[in-house]
Design a protein around this motif. Structure first.
Motif, PDB file in Angstrom:
ATOM      1  N   HIS A   1      16.358 -45.036  -8.326  1.00 24.02           N
ATOM      2  CA  HIS A   1      16.016 -46.063  -9.318  1.00 24.02           C
ATOM      3  C   HIS A   1      14.807 -45.633 -10.149  1.00 24.02           C
ATOM      4  CE1 HIS A   1      15.721 -50.036 -11.108  1.00 24.02           C
ATOM      5  NE2 HIS A   1      14.423 -49.969 -10.880  1.00 24.02           N
ATOM      6  N   LEU A   2      13.802 -45.071  -9.518  1.00 21.38           N
ATOM      7  CA  LEU A   2      12.617 -44.629 -10.246  1.00 21.38           C
ATOM      8  C   LEU A   2      12.951 -43.458 -11.174  1.00 21.38           C
ATOM      9  CD1 LEU A   2       9.926 -44.873  -7.426  1.00 21.38           C
ATOM     10  CD2 LEU A   2      10.156 -46.351  -9.431  1.00 21.38           C
ATOM     11  N   PHE A   3      13.835 -42.577 -10.728  1.00 18.27           N
ATOM     12  CA  PHE A   3      14.270 -41.469 -11.584  1.00 18.27           C
ATOM     13  C   PHE A   3      14.920 -42.008 -12.860  1.00 18.27           C
ATOM     14  CE2 PHE A   3      17.921 -38.656 -12.682  1.00 18.27           C
ATOM     15  CZ  PHE A   3      17.203 -37.570 -13.157  1.00 18.27           C
ATOM     16  N   GLU A   4      15.765 -43.014 -12.714  1.00 18.85           N
ATOM     17  CA  GLU A   4      16.420 -43.614 -13.884  1.00 18.85           C
ATOM     18  C   GLU A   4      15.396 -44.279 -14.807  1.00 18.85           C
ATOM     19  OE1 GLU A   4      19.158 -46.143 -11.908  1.00 18.85           O
ATOM     20  OE2 GLU A   4      20.635 -44.561 -11.536  1.00 18.85           O
ATOM     21  N   GLU A   5      14.380 -44.905 -14.228  1.00 18.80           N
ATOM     22  CA  GLU A   5      13.347 -45.536 -15.050  1.00 18.80           C
ATOM     23  C   GLU A   5      12.508 -44.489 -15.789  1.00 18.80           C
ATOM     24  OE1 GLU A   5      11.539 -49.442 -14.070  1.00 18.80           O
ATOM     25  OE2 GLU A   5      11.880 -48.770 -12.009  1.00 18.80           O
ATOM     26  N   CYS A   6      12.222 -43.376 -15.098  1.00 14.65           N
ATOM     27  CA  CYS A   6      11.438 -42.318 -15.744  1.00 14.65           C
ATOM     28  C   CYS A   6      12.197 -41.719 -16.921  1.00 14.65           C
ATOM     29  CB  CYS A   6      11.102 -41.222 -14.727  1.00 14.65           C
ATOM     30  SG  CYS A   6       9.823 -41.684 -13.537  1.00 14.65           S
ATOM     31  N   GLN A   7      13.509 -41.616 -16.812  1.00 14.16           N
ATOM     32  CA  GLN A   7      14.297 -41.120 -17.938  1.00 14.16           C
ATOM     33  C   GLN A   7      14.137 -42.016 -19.159  1.00 14.16           C
ATOM     34  OE1 GLN A   7      18.459 -40.030 -17.077  1.00 14.16           O
ATOM     35  NE2 GLN A   7      17.945 -40.290 -14.920  1.00 14.16           N
ATOM     36  N   LYS A   8      14.149 -43.323 -18.924  1.00 14.95           N
ATOM     37  CA  LYS A   8      14.023 -44.270 -20.035  1.00 14.95           C
ATOM     38  C   LYS A   8      12.615 -44.263 -20.620  1.00 14.95           C
ATOM     39  CE  LYS A   8      17.543 -47.335 -18.027  1.00 14.95           C
ATOM     40  NZ  LYS A   8      17.793 -48.668 -17.428  1.00 14.95           N
TER      41      LYS A   8
ATOM     42  N   LEU B   1      22.838 -36.178 -16.671  1.00 17.29           N
ATOM     43  CA  LEU B   1      21.655 -36.743 -16.020  1.00 17.29           C
ATOM     44  C   LEU B   1      22.034 -37.500 -14.750  1.00 17.29           C
ATOM     45  CD1 LEU B   1      19.700 -37.998 -19.168  1.00 17.29           C
ATOM     46  CD2 LEU B   1      19.044 -36.110 -17.661  1.00 17.29           C
ATOM     47  N   GLU B   2      23.153 -38.190 -14.787  1.00 20.34           N
ATOM     48  CA  GLU B   2      23.578 -38.957 -13.617  1.00 20.34           C
ATOM     49  C   GLU B   2      23.983 -38.047 -12.462  1.00 20.34           C
ATOM     50  OE1 GLU B   2      26.709 -41.424 -15.009  1.00 20.34           O
ATOM     51  OE2 GLU B   2      25.375 -42.943 -15.886  1.00 20.34           O
ATOM     52  N   LEU B   3      24.554 -36.901 -12.791  1.00 19.90           N
ATOM     53  CA  LEU B   3      25.062 -36.001 -11.754  1.00 19.90           C
ATOM     54  C   LEU B   3      24.099 -34.867 -11.423  1.00 19.90           C
ATOM     55  CD1 LEU B   3      28.763 -35.687 -12.989  1.00 19.90           C
ATOM     56  CD2 LEU B   3      27.887 -37.165 -11.176  1.00 19.90           C
ATOM     57  N   HIS B   4      22.934 -34.861 -12.072  1.00 20.38           N
ATOM     58  CA  HIS B   4      22.014 -33.729 -11.901  1.00 20.38           C
ATOM     59  C   HIS B   4      21.525 -33.614 -10.467  1.00 20.38           C
ATOM     60  CE1 HIS B   4      19.275 -30.624 -13.235  1.00 20.38           C
ATOM     61  NE2 HIS B   4      18.264 -31.257 -12.669  1.00 20.38           N
ATOM     62  N   PHE B   5      21.265 -34.756  -9.823  1.00 18.79           N
ATOM     63  CA  PHE B   5      20.803 -34.756  -8.435  1.00 18.79           C
ATOM     64  C   PHE B   5      21.858 -35.400  -7.533  1.00 18.79           C
ATOM     65  CE2 PHE B   5      16.564 -34.762 -10.587  1.00 18.79           C
ATOM     66  CZ  PHE B   5      16.126 -33.545 -10.091  1.00 18.79           C
TER      67      PHE B   5
ATOM     68  N   PHE C   1       9.064 -35.978  -9.678  1.00 21.66           N
ATOM     69  CA  PHE C   1      10.337 -35.569 -10.251  1.00 21.66           C
ATOM     70  C   PHE C   1      10.105 -34.343 -11.123  1.00 21.66           C
ATOM     71  CE2 PHE C   1      10.199 -40.142  -9.712  1.00 21.66           C
ATOM     72  CZ  PHE C   1      11.355 -40.418  -8.998  1.00 21.66           C
ATOM     73  N   SER C   2      10.907 -33.324 -10.915  1.00 22.86           N
ATOM     74  CA  SER C   2      10.849 -32.141 -11.761  1.00 22.86           C
ATOM     75  C   SER C   2      12.246 -31.886 -12.316  1.00 22.86           C
ATOM     76  CB  SER C   2      10.352 -30.928 -10.973  1.00 22.86           C
ATOM     77  OG  SER C   2      11.359 -30.462 -10.089  1.00 22.86           O
ATOM     78  N   GLN C   3      12.434 -30.748 -12.942  1.00 25.78           N
ATOM     79  CA  GLN C   3      13.770 -30.400 -13.423  1.00 25.78           C
ATOM     80  C   GLN C   3      14.713 -30.106 -12.266  1.00 25.78           C
ATOM     81  OE1 GLN C   3      12.337 -27.093 -15.713  1.00 25.78           O
ATOM     82  NE2 GLN C   3      12.729 -28.144 -17.667  1.00 25.78           N
ATOM     83  N   ASN C   4      14.161 -29.773 -11.098  1.00 21.19           N
ATOM     84  CA  ASN C   4      14.997 -29.310  -9.988  1.00 21.19           C
ATOM     85  C   ASN C   4      14.862 -30.098  -8.697  1.00 21.19           C
ATOM     86  OD1 ASN C   4      16.138 -26.896 -11.317  1.00 21.19           O
ATOM     87  ND2 ASN C   4      14.027 -26.161 -11.301  1.00 21.19           N
ATOM     88  N   THR C   5      13.799 -30.859  -8.524  1.00 21.55           N
ATOM     89  CA  THR C   5      13.572 -31.518  -7.237  1.00 21.55           C
ATOM     90  C   THR C   5      13.088 -32.946  -7.405  1.00 21.55           C
ATOM     91  OG1 THR C   5      11.260 -30.775  -7.074  1.00 21.55           O
ATOM     92  CG2 THR C   5      12.961 -29.306  -6.166  1.00 21.55           C
TER      93      THR C   5
ATOM     94  N   CYS D   1       7.296 -35.194 -13.781  1.00 21.30           N
ATOM     95  CA  CYS D   1       7.054 -36.629 -13.903  1.00 21.30           C
ATOM     96  C   CYS D   1       6.585 -37.147 -12.543  1.00 21.30           C
ATOM     97  CB  CYS D   1       8.336 -37.337 -14.341  1.00 21.30           C
ATOM     98  SG  CYS D   1       8.096 -39.039 -14.886  1.00 21.30           S
ATOM     99  N   VAL D   2       5.641 -38.072 -12.551  1.00 22.69           N
ATOM    100  CA  VAL D   2       5.048 -38.577 -11.313  1.00 22.69           C
ATOM    101  C   VAL D   2       5.063 -40.104 -11.328  1.00 22.69           C
ATOM    102  CG1 VAL D   2       3.057 -38.486  -9.780  1.00 22.69           C
ATOM    103  CG2 VAL D   2       3.500 -36.602 -11.353  1.00 22.69           C
ATOM    104  N   VAL D   3       5.356 -40.693 -10.180  1.00 23.33           N
ATOM    105  CA  VAL D   3       5.246 -42.145 -10.004  1.00 23.33           C
ATOM    106  C   VAL D   3       4.198 -42.415  -8.940  1.00 23.33           C
ATOM    107  CG1 VAL D   3       6.398 -44.237  -9.194  1.00 23.33           C
ATOM    108  CG2 VAL D   3       7.601 -42.679 -10.735  1.00 23.33           C
ATOM    109  N   TYR D   4       3.198 -43.216  -9.298  1.00 26.35           N
ATOM    110  CA  TYR D   4       2.147 -43.638  -8.357  1.00 26.35           C
ATOM    111  C   TYR D   4       2.448 -45.081  -7.962  1.00 26.35           C
ATOM    112  CZ  TYR D   4      -0.132 -39.676 -10.666  1.00 26.35           C
ATOM    113  OH  TYR D   4      -0.416 -38.435 -11.186  1.00 26.35           O
ATOM    114  N   LEU D   5       2.725 -45.307  -6.678  1.00 25.50           N
ATOM    115  CA  LEU D   5       3.050 -46.651  -6.208  1.00 25.50           C
ATOM    116  C   LEU D   5       1.809 -47.532  -6.137  1.00 25.50           C
ATOM    117  CD1 LEU D   5       5.534 -45.813  -3.285  1.00 25.50           C
ATOM    118  CD2 LEU D   5       6.105 -46.558  -5.605  1.00 25.50           C
TER     119      LEU D   5
END
Length: 476
Positions: A239-246, A276-280, A329-333, A457-461
Motif C-alpha cells: 500500500h505504501l509503495f502505491e502511495e509513493c508512486q502517486k 509498476l503493478e507487476l514490478h515486485f 523503496f528502490s528500483q529493485n528492493t 524513496c523512504v517512508v518514516y512511520l
C-alpha cells in the motif's frame, strides 16, 4: 487498538482491511482477510484456555528458551514451529522430547524409532530402517500440511543431508525450524553414550558416528516472522509503495526506466501501469526475516566464529520483539527498517556496515585534505542539512543510525535481484540521510514519505509496528 488499525488511523487516508482482531501470529495488528487463519477456531479456543506451562528451576541441561521463557512458549504455540533434534543415541534427545511434549501438549512427534513400537514393546529391525524413515517423513509431512502448531522431529540427524527433507518441508509449509542439540556433558563422549543408549549401539560405532557429526554454520541466522505477520507486513508495504508512486512521479519513472522497450514497441504500447503493478512479487508466501548474520554455510567472513558463540546458541529459539520504524523503496528492493535494541544489536553482525563506514571515513579524510589544500570545502559525502530542513522535521520516527542501521526485512525484490541487494540499497539511503540530503515530505498512510532521488524513496512511520519473531538458523 491493534497496530494495523493504529497504522491506518495515524494518517488522513485509510486502507480497507478486515478489522477482526486475531490473537498471536507475532504481529500486533488486525488481519487483512477475516477468513485467513493458521489455526482452527477450536484450536484458538483451546489456546486461550490452556495454561502456558514452562520449566522452572532447571539446570543447564534443559535451559532452552522455548522450555523456560513464558513469552517464547506462548509465541511458539501461536506459530508454526518445527523442533529438529540432532544428537547421537544416548545423548539425551528422548528426555528433551519429553520436556517439549510437556510444555507443548498438542505437539506432533515424528520419530523413526516409533515405527518399531508394536504391541508388546519395542522391536528394532535394521532391515526395515528405510521403511521407518519413510514412515516418519510421511507423518511429518501430514502434520505440517495440516498446520500443526508444533512438530517435533526426533531422529539423530548426524549429517546435514539427513535434515534436508525436514528443512525443505518446513520452508515449503512456512514453519520456522529450531535445531536442538542436547547440552548433556556426555553428548560427545562415545564411552558414556555406549552405556546410556537404549539400542545397544557399541562404543566403536558411536565413535565413528561422532566423527561424522556435522556442525556446520547455516546459510544465515535471523529473526523470523510468522506466516500471518509476514502477510500483514507485505500488505502495508504494498500500500505504501502505491502511495509513493502517486506522491512522487519521479520515483515511478525511475522504475519504468529500468525497462527497455524492444525496437518493435512504440512508447504507447508500453503498459506502464501494469509494469509498476507487476514490478515486485507481492504475492510471495515466504516467511519474512531480519538477518542477523549471513554465514554462507561457514564461508562468509567470521561465520564460523559467530556460529560458535555461546550467546548465539543460547538465543536460538527465543522470541524477540522487533520494531519496524519505516519502509524503503528502490528500483529493485522493498524493505522494512528495523530499530534494534541493545540485546538484538549484540547478535547483529553485518560486515557490509563496516565496509561502508570505512569508505565514508576515507572520503571524509580526502575531503578534509582537499579543503586544507585548496582553502575551500568540496562537500564530498559531507553535506549538512539546511536550517530549513532542520526546522521542518516532522513528528515521524527518526531513521536508525550508527551500528545496526542496516537491519531490515527484505519484503520483496524485482525479478532477477537477490535478497542481499536490499542491504546495499538501505546503506545508500542511510548515506543520503546522514549527508543531509532531504526532499519534500508527503503524508502517506501512517507516516510521511520522501523521495531522495536516484530511485530511492523512504517512508518514516509515525508509530512503530511491533512484530514478534523467533531467532533461529536457516539451513537448506
Amino acid at each position: 487498538m491493534t497496530l494495523l488499525n493504529l497504522y491506518i488511523t495515524t494518517a488522513p487516508t485509510s486502507v480497507m482491511v478486515g478489522q477482526t482482531r486475531k490473537k498471536g501470529h507475532g504481529l500486533s495488528m488486525a488481519t487483512v482477510k477475516e477468513d485467513e487463519q493458521l489455526l482452527s477456531d477450536f484450536d484458538k479456543l483451546r489456546l486461550e484456555k490452556e495454561e502456558h506451562i514452562v520449566l522452572k528451576n532447571v539446570d543447564q541441561t534443559f535451559d532452552f528458551p522455548y522450555l523456560t521463557d513464558l513469552r517464547t512458549v506462548k509465541h511458539v504455540k501461536e506459530s508454526k514451529v518445527m523442533f529438529l533434534l540432532r544428537g547421537l543415541p544416548g545423548s539425551g534427545k528422548t528426555t528433551i522430547v519429553s520436556k517439549l511434549q510437556y510444555v507443548y501438549p498438542s505437539s506432533v512427534k515424528c520419530s523413526a524409532d516409533d515405527f518399531f513400537f508394536v504391541k508388546g514393546g519395542y522391536r528394532f529391525d535394521a532391515a526395515r530402517l528405510k521403511d521407518a524413515h519413510q514412515w516418519c517423513q510421511g507423518k511429518a509431512q501430514h502434520a505440517c500440511e495440516s498446520g500443526a502448531p508444533v512438530v517435533i522431529i526426533d531422529n539423530t540427524n548426524v549429517q546435514h543431508w539427513e535434515m534436508h527433507f525436514y528443512t525443505n518441508l518446513a520452508h515449503r509449509t512456512n514453519y520456522t525450524v529450531i535445531t536442538v542439540i542436547p547440552k548433556t556433558s556426555w553428548r560427545f563422549s562415545p564411552d558414556v553414550l555406549a552405556r546410556r543408549n537404549k539400542h545397544g549401539v557399541s562404543e566403536d560405532i558411536l565413535r565413528e558416528k561422532l566423527h561424522q557429526f556435522e556442525n556446520k554454520a547455516p546459510v544465515y541466522y535471523g529473526w523470523f516472522l510468522t506466516e500471518e505477520a509476514s502477510k500483514d507486513v507485505r500488505f502495508i508495504a504494498k500500500h505504501l509503495f502505491e502511495e509513493c508512486q502517486k506522491c512522487f512521479p519521479d520515483y515511478s519513472r525511475s522504475i519504468l526506466d529500468t525497462y527497455t522497450p524492444t525496437k518493435y514497441q512504440k512508447p504507447s504500447q508500453v503498459n506502464e501501469k501494469g509494469q509498476l503493478e507487476l514490478h515486485f512479487p507481492w504475492k510471495s508466501a515466504e516467511l519474512l526475516h531480519c538477518t542477523s548474520k549471513f554465514c554462507n554455510k561457514g564461508r562468509a567472513l567470521h561465520a564460523s566464529e559467530y556460529h560458535s558463540r555461546q550467546d548465539v546458541a543460547d538465543n536460538v529459539g527465543k522470541a524477540f520483539r522487533l520494531e519496524i520504524v519505516g519502509f524503503t523503496f528502490s528500483q529493485n528492493t522493498v524493505a522494512g527498517r528495523i530499530c534494534l535494541n541493545e540485546e538484538q544489536r549484540a547478535l547483529f553482525d553485518k560486515p557490509e556496515e563496516k565496509e561502508r563506514d570505512d569508505v565514508i571515513a576515507r572520503n571524509k579524510a580526502v575531503n578534509a585534505r582537499l579543503a586544507h589544500l585548496s582553502r575551500y570545502h568540496t562537500g564530498i559525502n559531507n553535506k549538512k542539512p539546511s536550517s530549513a530542513a532542520l526546522t521542518s522535521k516532522s513528528a515521524s520516527l527518526p531513521p536508525p543510525e550508527g551500528f545496526g542501521r542496516s537491519a531490515h526485512l527484505t519484503v520483496c525484490c524485482s525479478e532477477g535481484v537477490r535478497n542481499n541487494h536490499a542491504i546495499y540499497d538501505l546503506l545508500d539511503i542511510c548515506d543520503k540521510e546522514s549527508a543531509g540530503e532531504v526532499g519534500h515530505r508527503m503524508r502517506v498512510t501512517g507516516g510521511e514519505a520522501m523521495y531522495l532521488g536516484e530511485g530511492f524513496c523512504v517512508v518514516y512511520l509515525y508509530r512503530p509496528i511491533y512484530v514478534t519473531t523467533l531467532f533461529s538458523p536457516y539451513h537448506v
